[in-house]
Design an enzyme around this catalytic site. Structure first.
Site, mmCIF file in Angstrom:
data_model
loop_
_atom_site.group_PDB
_atom_site.id
_atom_site.type_symbol
_atom_site.label_atom_id
_atom_site.label_comp_id
_atom_site.label_asym_id
_atom_site.label_seq_id
_atom_site.Cartn_x
_atom_site.Cartn_y
_atom_site.Cartn_z
ATOM 1 N N ALA A 108 0.831 -1.205 0.000
ATOM 2 C CA ALA A 108 0.000 0.000 0.000
ATOM 3 C C ALA A 108 0.868 1.258 0.000
ATOM 4 O O ALA A 108 1.952 1.262 0.575
ATOM 5 C CB ALA A 108 -0.917 -0.003 1.213
ATOM 6 N N GLY A 110 0.241 1.471 -3.357
ATOM 7 C CA GLY A 110 0.215 0.847 -4.673
ATOM 8 C C GLY A 110 1.229 1.358 -5.669
ATOM 9 O O GLY A 110 1.236 0.924 -6.819
ATOM 10 N N GLY A 111 2.121 2.264 -5.260
ATOM 11 C CA GLY A 111 3.097 2.810 -6.200
ATOM 12 C C GLY A 111 3.987 1.750 -6.814
ATOM 13 O O GLY A 111 4.117 1.651 -8.033
ATOM 14 N N ASP A 174 9.483 -3.114 0.526
ATOM 15 C CA ASP A 174 9.614 -1.680 0.798
ATOM 16 C C ASP A 174 9.246 -1.510 2.271
ATOM 17 O O ASP A 174 8.099 -1.263 2.619
ATOM 18 C CB ASP A 174 8.693 -0.877 -0.112
ATOM 19 C CG ASP A 174 8.932 0.614 -0.003
ATOM 20 O OD1 ASP A 174 10.096 1.019 0.161
ATOM 21 O OD2 ASP A 174 7.949 1.382 -0.065
ATOM 22 N N CYS A 227 12.629 4.414 2.999
ATOM 23 C CA CYS A 227 12.709 5.864 2.764
ATOM 24 C C CYS A 227 13.402 6.517 3.955
ATOM 25 O O CYS A 227 12.913 7.498 4.524
ATOM 26 C CB CYS A 227 11.314 6.453 2.521
ATOM 27 S SG CYS A 227 10.116 6.096 3.822
#
Length: 467
Positions: A108, A110-111, A174, A227
């Site tokens: 989520a 969704g990138g 991620d 990130c």
């Protein structure tokens, strides 16, 4: 906005003479970028391209995306440019490969999942997972709008995938992190930051990697990203992975002009994005291969408790209904038309055993393209069909609508465009399927999903197209 002192001190040590430029960059506006859907939108906009990703562009400023019907139709996705570097891992280490089964573990909103759908080898199956239910709903919405028939959306903890050993050719993690790379656009991330949270994130990331490792086939790829700038959450985690598992860290070829920094600890190479060097937010990525010596490379379909064969999840759709559904989508021998409860879907036939295994071992939100639901012996077409890349518009009554009508439809208002016949009507905007209305005499019912509706007031006169 002041940043946490321990963070500043660590970054001063980490960057040395570059710190002043880094700190200055944190006080500038973050760049805005979009990525086009190659299956829906072929027109190239006059915008600056993102150099490490195909069909991706920077915008000169951040527009209002919500009023744009093309955004809701899945013509493009708004994604931070640095995270699009995932494409390089796929292009460089899965080139010319046959179709694969891939997992986007922390998918989520969704990138990365929509990006993977665009760049994986044709006919690949992508499982997009999210552990939090509300975020899974957002993920499912964005995947359906992207329109691929070869997706599965699930809601599971990473440990649940241990039921599927040696199942995936590619796993993308991620990982949830301390969010240091988002400080300049998200003050909340800076306010919640602490050394203790960095340590907690690192421990959670290692648990995620350990939980998912068995589900990766020997010889398969794992792409790890965060990130954050913290070595504790990045290179140190990969060093830990290499020491405890049979993991080979793979290099990537990077153009010098991209401004990406290569980092290395104990032979573990990762790639860092700093806002003063590359045009994007803070980001880290590394690529790992699971060495084949760990065991057979044969895919395992999933473990059943007690060794008993589970009942099939899907039943074949009745022949008469199949004949109708085959008219609704682009003809292909690759599809299986199935029924699950009251829902009819089209699934990629080559992956049916694997999709069955997914349903039997995980919590699945949906798979393939849901086409219709059975209501009182009638077939009601579903929104995912209108948005699908395999839709055959000529099999339906179609009306092209203007901006104002499209926006009203997306607000879930009653619309009855000129030329709409009785019955089900597919609304299109700029040639893309948007959704369904059903005309009944002098009115029409709006079948845009309630949970997707636009809630803000819109003014078509002030609208500026994004692409």
């Amino acid at each position: 906005m002041p940043f946490p002192t321990p963070f500043i001190q660590r970054m001063q040590q980490q960057l040395g003479n570059d710190f002043a430029a880094f700190e200055q960059a944190l006080h500038t506006d973050a760049p805005v970028s979009i990525r086009l859907n190659p299956f829906k939108w072929k027109e190239i906009p006059p915008l600056e391209p993102v150099p490490w990703a195909s069909g991706a562009f920077y915008l000169p400023e951040r527009p209002a995306f919500t009023p744009d019907p093309l955004f809701h139709a899945g013509a493009y996705y708004v994604q931070e440019a640095s995270s699009m570097f995932l494409e390089q891992a796929i292009r460089q280490h899965l080139p010319g490969r046959e179709a694969v089964i891939a997992l986007d573990l922390c998918g989520a909103p969704g990138g990365k999942s929509t990006h993977l759908t665009s760049i994986l080898p044709p006919e690949s199956l992508l499982v997009s997972n999210e552990v939090i239910k509300s975020r899974t709903n957002i993920l499912a919405e964005n995947i359906q709008k992207w329109g691929s028939p070869c997706n599965v959306v699930s809601q599971n903890d990473p440990r649940d995938f241990s039921r599927l050993p040696r199942f995936f050719d590619l796993v993308v993690v991620d990982a949830p992190c301390s969010g240091e790379g988002l400080f300049r656009r998200d003050p909340t991330a800076a306010n919640e930051w602490s050394d203790a949270n960095v340590k907690l994130c690192s421990e959670r990331q290692r648990r995620i990697l350990a939980d998912i490792w068995d589900s990766l086939k020997p010889g398969g790829l794992l792409v790890y990203s965060t990130c954050t700038y913290s070595p504790q959450e990045n290179e140190e985690n990969l060093t830990w992975l290499r020491h405890h598992y049979q993991a080979e860290v793979l290099p990537l070829e990077v153009e010098e002009s991209w401004g990406i920094s290569e980092a290395e600890i104990e032979g573990v190479k990762g790639y860092r994005f700093y806002p003063h060097k590359s045009r994007g937010e803070g980001f880290f990525m590394a690529v790992v291969r699971k060495t084949a010596e760990e065991g057979s490379t044969e895919r395992v379909g999933g473990k059943n408790k007690g060794g008993k064969k589970k009942k099939a999840v899907f039943s074949e759709a009745p022949k008469a209904i199949q004949n109708l559904l085959q008219e609704w989508v682009q003809s292909s021998d690759a599809w299986e038309y199935v029924q699950h409860n009251e829902q009819l879907s089209v699934l990629p036939g080559r992956w049916m055993p694997e999709i069955e295994a997914l349903y039997q071992n995980l919590r699945i939100s949906y798979a393939g393209t849901p086409l219709a639901e059975i209501k009182q012996k009638n077939l009601n077409p579903l929104p995912s069909l209108a948005l699908s890349t395999i839709l055959r518009p000529e099999a339906h009554a179609v009306v092209e609508v203007d901006l104002e009508t499209a926006q009203r439809f997306l607000r879930r208002e009653d619309v009855l465009p000129d030329g709409a016949p009785e019955g089900w009507v597919l609304l299109q905007y700029r040639g893309l399927g948007l959704g369904w209305i059903k005309r009944i005499k002098h009115r029409a019912n709006n079948y845009w999903p309630k949970e997707w509706r636009i809630r803000m007031e819109l003014n078509p006169a002030s609208y500026q197209p994004v692409i």
